[in-house]
Design a protein around this motif. Sequence first.
Motif, PDB file in Angstrom:
ATOM      1  N   GLN A 175     -18.522 -13.228  22.362  1.00  0.00           N
ATOM      2  CA  GLN A 175     -18.980 -13.571  21.009  1.00  0.00           C
ATOM      3  C   GLN A 175     -17.946 -13.101  19.984  1.00  0.00           C
ATOM      4  O   GLN A 175     -17.605 -13.820  19.041  1.00  0.00           O
ATOM      5  CB  GLN A 175     -20.334 -12.886  20.760  1.00  0.00           C
ATOM      6  CG  GLN A 175     -21.005 -13.273  19.467  1.00  0.00           C
ATOM      7  CD  GLN A 175     -22.254 -12.423  19.206  1.00  0.00           C
ATOM      8  OE1 GLN A 175     -22.638 -11.587  20.021  1.00  0.00           O
ATOM      9  NE2 GLN A 175     -22.878 -12.636  18.080  1.00  0.00           N
ATOM     10  N   GLY A 176     -17.444 -11.870  20.196  1.00  0.00           N
ATOM     11  CA  GLY A 176     -16.436 -11.316  19.297  1.00  0.00           C
ATOM     12  C   GLY A 176     -15.147 -12.116  19.354  1.00  0.00           C
ATOM     13  O   GLY A 176     -14.525 -12.387  18.315  1.00  0.00           O
ATOM     14  N   LEU A 177     -14.756 -12.516  20.562  1.00  0.00           N
ATOM     15  CA  LEU A 177     -13.519 -13.303  20.720  1.00  0.00           C
ATOM     16  C   LEU A 177     -13.633 -14.639  19.980  1.00  0.00           C
ATOM     17  O   LEU A 177     -12.672 -15.116  19.386  1.00  0.00           O
ATOM     18  CB  LEU A 177     -13.252 -13.553  22.203  1.00  0.00           C
ATOM     19  CG  LEU A 177     -12.602 -12.397  22.970  1.00  0.00           C
ATOM     20  CD1 LEU A 177     -12.633 -12.669  24.465  1.00  0.00           C
ATOM     21  CD2 LEU A 177     -11.171 -12.167  22.504  1.00  0.00           C
ATOM     22  N   ALA A 178     -14.827 -15.211  20.054  1.00  0.00           N
ATOM     23  CA  ALA A 178     -15.044 -16.499  19.379  1.00  0.00           C
ATOM     24  C   ALA A 178     -14.849 -16.343  17.867  1.00  0.00           C
ATOM     25  O   ALA A 178     -14.280 -17.220  17.216  1.00  0.00           O
ATOM     26  CB  ALA A 178     -16.448 -17.014  19.686  1.00  0.00           C
ATOM     27  N   ILE A 179     -15.297 -15.204  17.337  1.00  0.00           N
ATOM     28  CA  ILE A 179     -15.135 -14.967  15.886  1.00  0.00           C
ATOM     29  C   ILE A 179     -13.648 -14.805  15.563  1.00  0.00           C
ATOM     30  O   ILE A 179     -13.140 -15.386  14.600  1.00  0.00           O
ATOM     31  CB  ILE A 179     -15.934 -13.719  15.450  1.00  0.00           C
ATOM     32  CG1 ILE A 179     -17.432 -13.944  15.692  1.00  0.00           C
ATOM     33  CG2 ILE A 179     -15.676 -13.387  13.990  1.00  0.00           C
ATOM     34  CD1 ILE A 179     -18.270 -12.672  15.704  1.00  0.00           C
ATOM     35  N   VAL A 180     -12.958 -14.018  16.403  1.00  0.00           N
ATOM     36  CA  VAL A 180     -11.519 -13.817  16.182  1.00  0.00           C
ATOM     37  C   VAL A 180     -10.794 -15.156  16.291  1.00  0.00           C
ATOM     38  O   VAL A 180      -9.868 -15.446  15.532  1.00  0.00           O
ATOM     39  CB  VAL A 180     -10.955 -12.787  17.198  1.00  0.00           C
ATOM     40  CG1 VAL A 180      -9.454 -12.689  17.065  1.00  0.00           C
ATOM     41  CG2 VAL A 180     -11.598 -11.421  16.982  1.00  0.00           C
ATOM     42  N   ASP A 181     -11.240 -15.972  17.220  1.00  0.00           N
ATOM     43  CA  ASP A 181     -10.592 -17.273  17.451  1.00  0.00           C
ATOM     44  C   ASP A 181     -10.621 -18.153  16.200  1.00  0.00           C
ATOM     45  O   ASP A 181      -9.692 -18.922  15.959  1.00  0.00           O
ATOM     46  CB  ASP A 181     -11.291 -17.978  18.626  1.00  0.00           C
ATOM     47  CG  ASP A 181     -10.565 -19.236  19.025  1.00  0.00           C
ATOM     48  OD1 ASP A 181      -9.395 -19.119  19.445  1.00  0.00           O
ATOM     49  OD2 ASP A 181     -11.136 -20.325  18.884  1.00  0.00           O
ATOM     50  N   THR A 182     -11.661 -18.028  15.399  1.00  0.00           N
ATOM     51  CA  THR A 182     -11.753 -18.854  14.190  1.00  0.00           C
ATOM     52  C   THR A 182     -10.674 -18.484  13.169  1.00  0.00           C
ATOM     53  O   THR A 182     -10.425 -19.224  12.232  1.00  0.00           O
ATOM     54  CB  THR A 182     -13.135 -18.696  13.508  1.00  0.00           C
ATOM     55  OG1 THR A 182     -13.271 -17.337  13.089  1.00  0.00           O
ATOM     56  CG2 THR A 182     -14.266 -19.076  14.442  1.00  0.00           C
ATOM     57  N   LEU A 183     -10.080 -17.316  13.366  1.00  0.00           N
ATOM     58  CA  LEU A 183      -9.077 -16.852  12.400  1.00  0.00           C
ATOM     59  C   LEU A 183      -7.658 -17.267  12.785  1.00  0.00           C
ATOM     60  O   LEU A 183      -6.719 -17.086  12.021  1.00  0.00           O
ATOM     61  CB  LEU A 183      -9.125 -15.320  12.268  1.00  0.00           C
ATOM     62  CG  LEU A 183     -10.479 -14.723  11.884  1.00  0.00           C
ATOM     63  CD1 LEU A 183     -10.436 -13.214  11.967  1.00  0.00           C
ATOM     64  CD2 LEU A 183     -10.868 -15.160  10.479  1.00  0.00           C
TER      65      LEU A 183
END
Lengths: 192, 217
Positions: A183-191
């Motif tokens: 879930q955290g990686l997905a958030i970072v991925d948006t950046l």
Amino acid sequence: MAEFSGKVVDAQFVDAEHSIIKVLYEQDELIMVYNLDVNPDHPDYKELMSEGWDLEKIAESTAEYKRAESAAFNIEVNEAARALAQEMLGMKVLQDERDRLAAEKEKLGEQVNSKEKVLIGLDKEVKIKTNKVDSAYFEHLWEMNENKEELFKFKLWALELDAVKDAGKEIKSSIRKATRISQGLAIVDTLI
Amino acid sequence: MTYQVVASHRTGSSLLNHYAIDHNDGFGFHELFLKHASTEIQSLRFASTKQKFEFLEYYKKQDIHFSIKVFPCRVITEGYESRLLDYLDGYKILTINRNPFDAFLSYAYQNYTYWKNSHRLVKDNKFMEVSFKIDCSSIREFCDKIKATNKFIDKLDIHNTFEYSELNVPNLNKYFESKFKPFTSPCGVDYKNLATNYTEAKELFYHEMRGSIQRIV
């Protein structure tokens, strides 16, 4: 109720006459000491006995402590003797020993490299034969996906990324709230 | 902004800290400075006080903040008072007013029951209530800790002081603008009726506290 009641860790005789007992008990994460006379009429003595510390058990505990103390002393004496012997043998002996270990280390290093090459070769052969890709990294990540300690480490790592540092409060908050690494990686991925 | 809870034992600090941590998106610790810190993070649980400070200070510099609960007495005793003051600087400090004798009664009761039931759990609302004798020999040490804690708190720029009686879900939800559902609640035990030597202990306690400036009234 004695101050050591319910907290006794150990009890030993202090003197050879077995007339004084040293009670060790735990309080506020510290080991405290309470000395009491061997007096069957004294309330503290009765309290200690009521917790299962009879004279035989205390004598055994005392003997065990003495044995441990004696062993520690022997180790100390042996260490001192060894140091003295090394000094007496002189630097030549130490130098020889160092050279020998260096040569052994080099030899072992070569063996490790050789074994590693063999293993890598075998691993490749197995993968080719079974038509499998190396997924160990992802399997480990998946296994650790909700592990609290790994998730916490991930969050700290992510929050230190420049992209996250430059992002708004909501992004940082959502990373802190993430319940899975993915879930955290997905958030970072948006950046990215 | 991140909250930090600085308080004495048995004042409702755990409940308040649950809210402070929740307000910080779950980023925080309970009693981080205990010898074996109350955290699931192994590396921090067994870290020394110095290592814990290094951890907090490093991430504070990185603008990554944790809500923690501090019982300052232990930290001060270990010689880290000024470091703790520096760490807390810039955070919103929350503390609690509770009658010190009530806090002591709660502490004495927990000692008597071996801390088997330190908080009332919301899920079943069960709490062991038994008659008990207050161990008066612990009064002096407890009072010393309260005095040291209050002296330390007086050095802080306090953001808000909660009254112990205010520590309930409606008030805390309102204060933190939160819908958080805590899993513990104040014990609410009538220690006066349970303690067999209440009057004697109270007299000794107030004798011990006399002469000190009581922050908690």
